[in-house]
Design an enzyme around this catalytic site. Structure first.
Site, PDB file in Angstrom:
ATOM      1  N   ALA A  61       0.839  -1.126   0.004  1.00  0.00           N
ATOM      2  CA  ALA A  61      -0.142   0.187   0.104  1.00  0.00           C
ATOM      3  C   ALA A  61       1.061   1.366  -0.083  1.00  0.00           C
ATOM      4  CB  ALA A  61      -0.864  -0.019   1.176  1.00  0.00           C
ATOM      5  N   GLY A  62       0.161   2.347  -0.713  1.00  0.00           N
ATOM      6  CA  GLY A  62       0.927   3.625  -0.656  1.00  0.00           C
ATOM      7  C   GLY A  62       1.428   3.852  -2.095  1.00  0.00           C
ATOM      8  N   ARG A 111       5.716  11.835   5.079  1.00  0.00           N
ATOM      9  CA  ARG A 111       4.730  12.138   5.935  1.00  0.00           C
ATOM     10  C   ARG A 111       3.491  12.236   5.248  1.00  0.00           C
ATOM     11  NH1 ARG A 111       9.010  16.026   6.785  1.00  0.00           N
ATOM     12  NH2 ARG A 111       8.610  18.058   5.818  1.00  0.00           N
ATOM     13  N   SER A 173       0.272   3.777  10.787  1.00  0.00           N
ATOM     14  CA  SER A 173       0.956   4.881   9.979  1.00  0.00           C
ATOM     15  C   SER A 173       1.387   5.788  11.060  1.00  0.00           C
ATOM     16  CB  SER A 173      -0.169   5.561   8.995  1.00  0.00           C
ATOM     17  OG  SER A 173       0.527   6.824   8.394  1.00  0.00           O
ATOM     18  N   SER A 317       9.346   0.999  -1.502  1.00  0.00           N
ATOM     19  CA  SER A 317      10.488   1.769  -1.760  1.00  0.00           C
ATOM     20  C   SER A 317      11.662   1.284  -2.559  1.00  0.00           C
ATOM     21  CB  SER A 317      11.139   2.309  -0.271  1.00  0.00           C
ATOM     22  OG  SER A 317      10.152   2.612   0.689  1.00  0.00           O
TER      23      SER A 317
END
Length: 364
Positions: A61-62, A111, A173, A317
């Site tokens: 996710a993200g 963030r 988170s 990442s």
């Protein structure tokens, strides 16, 4: 196709602001041709949470917060994709800049603050791909200004049950103030009770959608004891270990950039998250499977995460630095390992090193 995409995109994206580069990557994936992915080696298949995964490598996710490109990602070889985090109402997230590369560390600090298009729009996109197949999970979160965060999660379970392959309840988170407090035993018990009741209410029309819990790597072992106890008692289907960390290892080279607030991900998270996978695995005692996340950037790292206790893994990442070709590279390495060791499936090695990793001689 993947190699060409990486060769064209990676040099360009490195010159852009990190968030602008991410947005451009999403737009680029929308332009990829709808080519059927190469079939995975049968040895890579994983059965978990009642679902059949063609391979263990998922997109975390993200990346695709708003369900814009799940099918493009599946065509690129991912065994599953997790979209989100999604909140009931749209929200813009924290002010920019809010996404930072630590290039010498192959790390990212974010963030973001659950920026997303909101449940209504994301649901419409997922409903539009109803006949596409593939495993697409939905990561759900609470609005920052919500007066009742538990109610937010319940609403999202009820909303997305017809289109989600599985749910991830994201309470870890670090970028939504107070959210991680939901990992405390009493609050977590109330949250999971109501979330699972919501799942059960919609079971007749949506089936038995698995519910997973995503935790932080910064929990103490005593806190982890409580989290696992509640998760097992309430009957979750699995856990994702782990989210980003607030810690800043002394080994980071980019110390100035490391001062940015937010969650750290990428290579520096690998040992901490892997240790947390192993600690969770020994506490779960086989009650449900785990998905391991954090710093996986090679086939060897993927194997270590699996041997720590992960039945499945997720990337994000590392793709910033290695490109989408990393997916096929990891799968090839895992297949080679199975062939070389004479094993028929990855399930034979899940958790094989958990006891060693949790010992004092495997420091973070």
């Amino acid at each position: 196709m993947i190699r060409a995409f990486d060769q064209l995109s990676l040099p360009l994206l490195r010159w852009l602001d990190a968030e602008d580069a991410h947005r451009l990557a999403i737009q680029g994936l929308k332009l990829l041709p709808a080519v059927k992915p190469r079939a995975d080696d049968a040895k890579l298949a994983v059965r978990a949470f009642g679902l059949n995964f063609p391979n263990p490598v998922g997109m975390a996710a993200g990346f695709d917060k708003n369900a814009e490109v799940p099918d493009a990602l599946l065509r690129l070889g991912f065994g599953f994709v997790e979209i989100g985090s999604v909140t009931p109402r749209p929200q813009s997230g924290n002010p920019r800049p809010r996404l930072f590369r630590l290039e010498r560390d192959e790390a990212v600090i974010n963030r973001m603050g659950f920026n997303n298009d909101g449940a209504e729009i994301v649901l419409r996109r997922l409903a539009g791909r109803a006949n596409q197949g593939g495993i697409v999970g939905v990561n759900v979160g609470a609005n920052k200004d919500s007066a009742d965060r538990v109610a937010d999660y319940v609403r999202l379970i009820e909303t997305f049950a017809p289109v989600a392959s599985y749910f991830t309840v994201n309470i870890s988170s670090p970028n939504t103030p107070g959210l991680r407090n939901l990992q405390q035993a009493s609050q977590l018990d109330d949250l999971l009770t109501k979330v699972l009741e919501a799942r059960d209410r919609v079971r007749r029309k949506a089936g038995d959608t698995p519910v997973l819990l995503k935790i932080a790597p910064d929990l103490s072992l005593a806190e982890l004891d409580d989290v696992v106890h509640v998760a097992r008692s309430r009957g979750v289907d699995g856990m994702i270990v782990s989210n980003t960390t607030l810690a800043r290892p002394n080994s980071l080279r980019e110390q100035m950039r490391a001062k940015e607030q937010g969650g750290l991900s990428g290579r520096p998270l690998f040992r901490l998250s892997t240790r947390m996978v192993a600690e969770t695995f020994v506490r779960v005692e086989g009650a449900f499977p785990l998905i391991g996340v954090g710093g996986i950037d090679t086939g060897g790292a993927a194997l270590t995460k699996i041997r720590a206790g992960a039945s499945l893994i997720q990337l994000y990442s590392s793709l910033v630095y290695k490109g989408l070709g990393l997916v096929e590279s990891i799968k090839a390495d895992l297949t080679s390992t199975l062939l070389r060791t004479g094993r028929e499936s990855l399930s034979e090695i899940v958790g094989a090193d958990a006891a060693t990793i949790t010992a004092e001689d495997w420091p973070v």
